[in-house]
Enzyme design. Structure first.
Site, PDB file in Angstrom:
ATOM      1  CE  LYS A  32      -2.287  -0.832   3.893  1.00  0.00           C
ATOM      2  NZ  LYS A  32      -1.840  -2.070   4.481  1.00  0.00           N
ATOM      3  NE  ARG A  82      -4.638  -2.103  10.130  1.00  0.00           N
ATOM      4  CZ  ARG A  82      -3.657  -1.346   9.621  1.00  0.00           C
ATOM      5  NH1 ARG A  82      -3.845  -0.082   9.357  1.00  0.00           N
ATOM      6  NH2 ARG A  82      -2.485  -1.891   9.373  1.00  0.00           N
ATOM      7  NE  ARG A 102       6.984  -2.123   6.092  1.00  0.00           N
ATOM      8  CZ  ARG A 102       5.660  -2.196   6.104  1.00  0.00           C
ATOM      9  NH1 ARG A 102       4.960  -1.786   5.060  1.00  0.00           N
ATOM     10  NH2 ARG A 102       5.024  -2.707   7.139  1.00  0.00           N
ATOM     11  NE  ARG A 128       5.633   0.014  10.241  1.00  0.00           N
ATOM     12  CZ  ARG A 128       4.453  -0.163   9.671  1.00  0.00           C
ATOM     13  NH1 ARG A 128       4.216   0.347   8.468  1.00  0.00           N
ATOM     14  NH2 ARG A 128       3.492  -0.829  10.262  1.00  0.00           N
ATOM     15  NE  ARG A 174       1.932  -4.742  11.488  1.00  0.00           N
ATOM     16  CZ  ARG A 174       2.985  -4.501  10.705  1.00  0.00           C
ATOM     17  NH1 ARG A 174       4.165  -5.027  11.003  1.00  0.00           N
ATOM     18  NH2 ARG A 174       2.881  -3.752   9.657  1.00  0.00           N
TER      19      ARG A 174
END
Ligand code: AMP
Length: 217
Positions: free
Chosen positions: A14, A88, A127, A162, A173
């Protein structure tokens, strides 16, 4: 262009796709994760509470994220926007529907980025993000790597990982996505707003499909 609402598991792409759309179509990018991380970075007492929730991988309460999104959407000028990470939960989706009705916002498309667990798990552990401009990079992908290993191509800031991009938190998650977020797909399907795009396709193909779906009729 239409407003885009992305529904996707974590690390489906995203953020990367939003970066592309902002650069090429001047979209306003509204990421609830970024807004929450900004509050955490401010060092406020509320930010410290949010930090514990984000580090655990659980969801922040609906009221908090709805307030953030409502504030952003009502203060927008006329450009189209991307909602990344919201809604969400089904509750958030229903409130968003109401918000759109009240603000007379009808030009929307909901895009579900579908992707398997193995792929997102690989992406999440590779990431890194820029804490300043929020651009995200993938160290294992030639096209999404930064030019210099540790700094942002756009603003030169030191890249960071992160806190919630580790295997253990990722599983929480992902499970939350299956339990809380996936049911929203039926809600948008029934409204005829849902488009699905395979997020494992090459990026150019994904961009092309999204551009087609987001074009005004
Ligand atoms: P993201 O940057 O979208 O991966 O979001 C990071 C974290 O922020 C999530 O794991 C949640 O803890 C929190 N968060 C972001 N968006 C929402 C939302 N719409 N509802 C509840 N929590 C959220």
């Amino acid at each position: 262009m239409k407003n885009i609402i992305f529904i996707a598991p974590p690390a489906a792409g995203k953020g990367t796709i939003s970066d592309y759309l902002v650069k090429n179509y001047q979209y306003e990018h509204i990421s609830t994760g970024d807004l929450l991380r900004e509050e955490i970075a401010s060092g406020s007492e509320f930010g410290q509470k949010l930090d514990v929730i984000l580090k655990s991988g659980s969801l922040v309460d609906d009221e908090t994220v709805i307030r953030l999104v409502n504030h952003k959407i009502t203060s927008l000028s006329h450009q189209a926007f991307i909602l990344d990470g919201f809604p969400r939960t089904l509750g958030q989706a229903k409130v968003l529907d109401e918000m759109f009705r009240e603000l007379n916002i009808h030009n929307n498309v909901v895009i579900y980025l579908s992707v398997d667990l193995d792929t997102v798990l690989k992406r999440v552990t590779a990431r890194v993000i820029c804490p300043k401009c929020k651009r995200s990079y993938n160290l294992n992908n030639e096209k999404l790597k930064p030019i210099h290993k540790d700094t942002c191509d756009d603003c030169g800031y030191a890249l960071i990982r992160r806190d919630d991009d580790n295997e253990e938190t990722f599983k929480v998650r992902y499970e939350s996505f299956i339990k809380n977020t996936k049911p929203i797909l039926d809600f948008y399907q029934d409204k005829g707003m849902l488009k699905e795009i395979d997020a494992t396709l090459p990026l150019e193909v994904i961009y092309d499909r999204i551009e087609n779906e987001a074009k005004n009729d």
